[in-house]
Design a protein around this motif. Structure first.
Motif, PDB file in Angstrom:
ATOM      1  N   ARG A 129     -40.584  63.745 -27.697  1.00 30.03           N
ATOM      2  CA  ARG A 129     -41.509  63.467 -28.787  1.00 30.03           C
ATOM      3  C   ARG A 129     -41.630  61.960 -28.916  1.00 30.03           C
ATOM      4  O   ARG A 129     -40.644  61.248 -28.989  1.00 30.03           O
ATOM      5  N   ASP A 130     -42.874  61.478 -28.922  1.00 28.11           N
ATOM      6  CA  ASP A 130     -43.169  60.054 -29.079  1.00 28.11           C
ATOM      7  C   ASP A 130     -44.150  59.960 -30.240  1.00 28.11           C
ATOM      8  O   ASP A 130     -45.358  60.074 -30.044  1.00 28.11           O
ATOM      9  N   GLY A 131     -43.624  59.816 -31.451  1.00 32.47           N
ATOM     10  CA  GLY A 131     -44.473  59.874 -32.646  1.00 32.47           C
ATOM     11  C   GLY A 131     -45.006  61.281 -32.803  1.00 32.47           C
ATOM     12  O   GLY A 131     -44.259  62.246 -32.820  1.00 32.47           O
ATOM     13  N   GLU A 132     -46.304  61.398 -32.877  1.00 31.96           N
ATOM     14  CA  GLU A 132     -46.938  62.721 -32.996  1.00 31.96           C
ATOM     15  C   GLU A 132     -47.191  63.366 -31.637  1.00 31.96           C
ATOM     16  O   GLU A 132     -47.492  64.544 -31.551  1.00 31.96           O
ATOM     17  N   GLU A 133     -47.062  62.586 -30.581  1.00 31.71           N
ATOM     18  CA  GLU A 133     -47.365  63.065 -29.239  1.00 31.71           C
ATOM     19  C   GLU A 133     -46.098  63.585 -28.547  1.00 31.71           C
ATOM     20  O   GLU A 133     -45.002  63.082 -28.767  1.00 31.71           O
ATOM     21  N   ILE A 134     -46.282  64.605 -27.712  1.00 29.72           N
ATOM     22  CA  ILE A 134     -45.191  65.098 -26.873  1.00 29.72           C
ATOM     23  C   ILE A 134     -45.563  64.753 -25.429  1.00 29.72           C
ATOM     24  O   ILE A 134     -46.590  65.205 -24.922  1.00 29.72           O
ATOM     25  N   LYS A 135     -44.729  63.924 -24.804  1.00 29.05           N
ATOM     26  CA  LYS A 135     -44.959  63.515 -23.417  1.00 29.05           C
ATOM     27  C   LYS A 135     -44.080  64.361 -22.512  1.00 29.05           C
ATOM     28  O   LYS A 135     -42.903  64.579 -22.806  1.00 29.05           O
ATOM     29  N   VAL A 136     -44.658  64.830 -21.400  1.00 29.50           N
ATOM     30  CA  VAL A 136     -43.946  65.741 -20.513  1.00 29.50           C
ATOM     31  C   VAL A 136     -44.008  65.238 -19.069  1.00 29.50           C
ATOM     32  O   VAL A 136     -45.059  64.817 -18.597  1.00 29.50           O
TER      33      VAL A 136
END
Length: 165
Positions: A129-136
Motif C-alpha cells: 500500500r502506497d497511500g491510497e494506491e496498491i502497487k503490485v
C-alpha cells in the motif's frame, strides 16, 4: 536449491525484522502453498508485531469469496496466472488492512499440469500500500521436483520477494 525448514524460518525472521523496521504488517494469500508461508512467518516468536494473517484460498471459489478475485478473471486466465495472483495480493491488503501482501498460485503436481502450464509453474505477487494506491509486482517461476519440493521452493521465493517489493 530447495530450502529446509531451518532456512525458511531464518528467512521469515529476516522478513519480520525488515517489516518491523518499516513499521509494516504483512498478509498472505496462498493457493498452492496452502498456508505454508503464514506458518513460516508465525514460527518466528513475536510475529504478531508484523504479521496480520493469511488466507489459504486453494479452491477457485475461495479466491473469489475470500479475496475478491473476479470469477471472470479466473475463467479467462486460469487460477495459475499473473492476473489472479495480482488480484489475490490486492484482495489480501484490502480485506486485512495490511501494508504488504504476498500471493502465490501454482501447480505443485504431481498432476494438473498442461503443456502451457506444466507442473512446477508458480506465479507470485507482492503488493504494498502506497497511500491510497496498491502497487503490485509479479513474477513467474518454474520449479523442478516433487510436490513438497515445489511448494517449499515457492515458500522460500515468496518470503524473499517480500523484501524486494
Amino acid at each position: 536449491m530447495i530450502p529446509d525448514d531451518e532456512r525458511l524460518i531464518k528467512l521469515a525472521r529476516e522478513v519480520g525484522v525488515w517489516l518491523a523496521a518499516r513499521d509494516e504488517r504483512l498478509a498472505t494469500a496462498e493457493s498452492c502453498t496452502a498456508g505454508w508461508i503464514a506458518k513460516a512467518m508465525t514460527d518466528v516468536p513475536g510475529s504478531s508485531e508484523w504479521f496480520i494473517g493469511g488466507i489459504a484460498s486453494y479452491a477457485d471459489e475461495a479466491k473469489t469469496t475470500l479475496l475478491g478475485v473476479p470469477a471472470a478473471v479466473i475463467e479467462k486466465d486460469g487460477a495459475v496466472s499473473q492476473a489472479v495472483v495480482e488480484a489475490m495480493a490486492r484482495g489480501a491488503i484490502e480485506r486485512t488492512g495490511a501494508n504488504r501482501a504476498v500471493a502465490v498460485s501454482g501447480i505443485a503436481g504431481p498432476a494438473g499440469g498442461t503443456p502451457e502450464k506444466p507442473v512446477g509453474t508458480v506465479w507470485f505477487a507482492w503488493a504494498r500500500r502506497d497511500g491510497e494506491e496498491i502497487k503490485v509486482k509479479t513474477r513467474l517461476e518454474h520449479y523442478q521436483g516433487d510436490r513438497e519440493g515445489i511448494r517449499r521452493q515457492a515458500v522460500g521465493r515468496a518470503l524473499a520477494g517480500v523484501m524486494m517489493s
